[in-house]
Design an enzyme around this catalytic site. Structure first.
Site, PDB file in Angstrom:
ATOM      1  CG  HIS A 203      41.963  52.190  41.737  1.00 46.94           C
ATOM      2  ND1 HIS A 203      42.824  53.029  41.940  1.00 46.94           N
ATOM      3  CD2 HIS A 203      42.636  51.588  40.126  1.00 46.94           C
ATOM      4  CE1 HIS A 203      44.461  51.529  41.773  1.00 46.94           C
ATOM      5  NE2 HIS A 203      43.324  51.147  40.585  1.00 46.94           N
ATOM      6  CD  GLU A 204      40.335  48.187  38.540  1.00 43.61           C
ATOM      7  OE1 GLU A 204      40.403  48.658  37.527  1.00 43.61           O
ATOM      8  OE2 GLU A 204      40.674  48.457  39.911  1.00 43.61           O
TER       9      GLU A 204
ATOM     10  CB  CYS B  26      47.532  50.105  42.294  1.00 47.53           C
ATOM     11  SG  CYS B  26      47.113  49.402  40.017  1.00 47.53           S
TER      12      CYS B  26
ATOM     13  CG  HIS C 111      44.163  50.942  35.790  1.00 44.29           C
ATOM     14  ND1 HIS C 111      45.462  51.393  35.891  1.00 44.29           N
ATOM     15  CD2 HIS C 111      43.822  50.803  36.860  1.00 44.29           C
ATOM     16  CE1 HIS C 111      45.737  50.939  36.682  1.00 44.29           C
ATOM     17  NE2 HIS C 111      44.777  50.057  38.164  1.00 44.29           N
TER      18      HIS C 111
HETATM   19 NI    NI Z   1      44.981  49.638  39.789  1.00 44.94          NI
END
Ligand code: NI
Length: 169
Positions: free
Chosen positions: A133-134, A91, A137
């Site tokens: 993953h995004e 990340c 966030h």
């Molecule tokens: Ni990340």
């Protein structure tokens, strides 16, 4: 121009990001700058909170090579496969850390692109992984939340160092 990437320890990374109501020229410009920032940082994905804006927007690309980057706005994930897959993830907000993360192999996604078109897709493998993953966030979740307590304990010194670096900025 490259945008500054915030590091672990900045509270914006823990906030739930706001949906985008409409596309403005300013937002389009911001999305292009995010793409530039992701490429310059050698990333495969970058979410708006990582560059200081709590918005449901991220950019991603398929490979580290020259594939075109895409903009994803207001994403929704559904139908995660029962089949799971473990792979290493890094990340840009947690430099130098790579963790093995288990995620569904396949997902169904809905989002808007930079032309404000509504897109629906089935994703699999690497692209699905980056998308998840995004998307994490945008919900204030990081890869360190997806590892077991033992691993989390092991990486605590690294996280402390990154946090100190963030506080000094
Ligand atoms: Ni990340």
């Amino acid at each position: 121009m490259r945008l500054p990437i915030v590091l672990y320890g900045d509270p914006i990374l823990r906030r739930k990001a706001e949906p985008i109501a409409e596309l403005t020229p300013e937002l389009e410009e911001f999305a292009h700058r995010m793409i530039e920032t992701m490429i310059q940082a050698n990333g495969v994905g970058l979410a708006a909170p990582q560059v200081g804006r709590s918005l449901r927007l991220f950019v991603l690309r398929d490979e580290l090579e020259d594939s075109p980057a895409e903009v994803v706005i207001n994403p929704e994930i559904s139908h995660p496969s029962d089949e799971l897959q473990a792979d290493l993830e890094g990340c840009l907000s947690i430099p130098k850390l790579q963790l093995e993360i288990v995620r569904p192999l396949r997902i169904h996604v809905r989002y808007r692109n930079l032309q404000w078109e509504s897109i629906e897709e089935d994703l699999e493998g690497f692209r699905a992984r980056v998308f998840m993953h995004e998307n994490d966030h945008l919900n204030g979740r990081l890869i360190i939340d997806r590892v077991g307590a033992d691993v989390r304990k092991q990486i605590e010194p690294v996280l402390r160092k990154i946090k100190l670096k963030e506080q000094k900025r």
